[in-house]
Design a protein around this motif. Structure first.
Motif, PDB file in Angstrom:
ATOM      1  N   GLN A  60       0.594  -1.134  -0.112  1.00  0.00           N
ATOM      2  CA  GLN A  60      -0.101  -0.044   0.083  1.00  0.00           C
ATOM      3  C   GLN A  60       0.821   1.353  -0.046  1.00  0.00           C
ATOM      4  O   GLN A  60       0.467   2.041  -0.729  1.00  0.00           O
ATOM      5  CB  GLN A  60      -1.136   0.005   1.123  1.00  0.00           C
ATOM      6  CG  GLN A  60      -1.931  -0.951   1.060  1.00  0.00           C
ATOM      7  CD  GLN A  60      -3.214  -0.841   2.123  1.00  0.00           C
ATOM      8  OE1 GLN A  60      -2.954  -0.495   3.409  1.00  0.00           O
ATOM      9  NE2 GLN A  60      -4.265  -1.455   1.857  1.00  0.00           N
ATOM     10  N   THR A  65      -1.910  -2.036  -6.023  1.00  0.00           N
ATOM     11  CA  THR A  65      -3.214  -2.477  -5.733  1.00  0.00           C
ATOM     12  C   THR A  65      -3.429  -3.744  -5.049  1.00  0.00           C
ATOM     13  O   THR A  65      -2.452  -4.444  -4.992  1.00  0.00           O
ATOM     14  CB  THR A  65      -4.063  -2.948  -6.960  1.00  0.00           C
ATOM     15  OG1 THR A  65      -4.125  -1.945  -8.008  1.00  0.00           O
ATOM     16  CG2 THR A  65      -5.375  -3.203  -6.742  1.00  0.00           C
ATOM     17  N   ASN A  67      -5.791  -6.413  -3.092  1.00  0.00           N
ATOM     18  CA  ASN A  67      -7.109  -6.967  -3.270  1.00  0.00           C
ATOM     19  C   ASN A  67      -7.383  -7.411  -1.440  1.00  0.00           C
ATOM     20  O   ASN A  67      -7.178  -8.374  -1.048  1.00  0.00           O
ATOM     21  CB  ASN A  67      -7.235  -8.490  -3.868  1.00  0.00           C
ATOM     22  CG  ASN A  67      -8.535  -9.071  -3.916  1.00  0.00           C
ATOM     23  OD1 ASN A  67      -9.294  -8.764  -3.335  1.00  0.00           O
ATOM     24  ND2 ASN A  67      -8.800  -9.716  -4.966  1.00  0.00           N
TER      25      ASN A  67
END
Length: 117
Positions: A60, A65, A67
């Motif tokens: 992050q 990205t 999930n």
């Protein structure tokens, strides 16, 4: 930062190896009803937890990205594994069902990590 992420992934894999390796060494004993949760399983699960949380944070921070649903499923499985291993760690013999759940959940966690894109 990529080197750090790769190093933490390596430590995460070592944790998986410790957990799954501890399970595999006890499979013959599981057939006889004499399996036990070895310390490697607890240490492997804890290593997976710490490095998994670190990986989410590092990814992050790099704006990759993540999930979150997949991570949530993997975290839920790992908490179940960790709870079973922690509670049963001092027992001389663990029933085959509890021991099998740890192995199956660990394998499921590996396949979720690899196959869920």
């Amino acid at each position: 930062m990529d080197v750090l992420i790769h190093a933490v992934v390596g430590l995460h894999i070592i944790g998986i190896a410790a957990l799954l390796g501890g399970f595999m060494t006890q499979m013959k004993a599981m057939g006889k009803g004499e399996a036990r949760m070895v310390p490697a399983m607890l240490h492997g699960a804890l290593t997976m937890l710490v490095t998994g949380v670190a990986l989410v944070g590092l990814n992050q921070a790099e704006d990759h990205t993540v999930n979150t649903f997949k991570i949530g499923v993997k975290l839920a499985l790992l908490i179940m594994i960790l709870g079973l291993v922690y509670v049963k760690r001092d027992e001389e013999k663990v029933d085959a069902a509890s021991f099998g759940v740890v192995g199956a959940a660990t394998a499921a966690n590996v396949f979720i990590a690899v196959l869920w894109v």
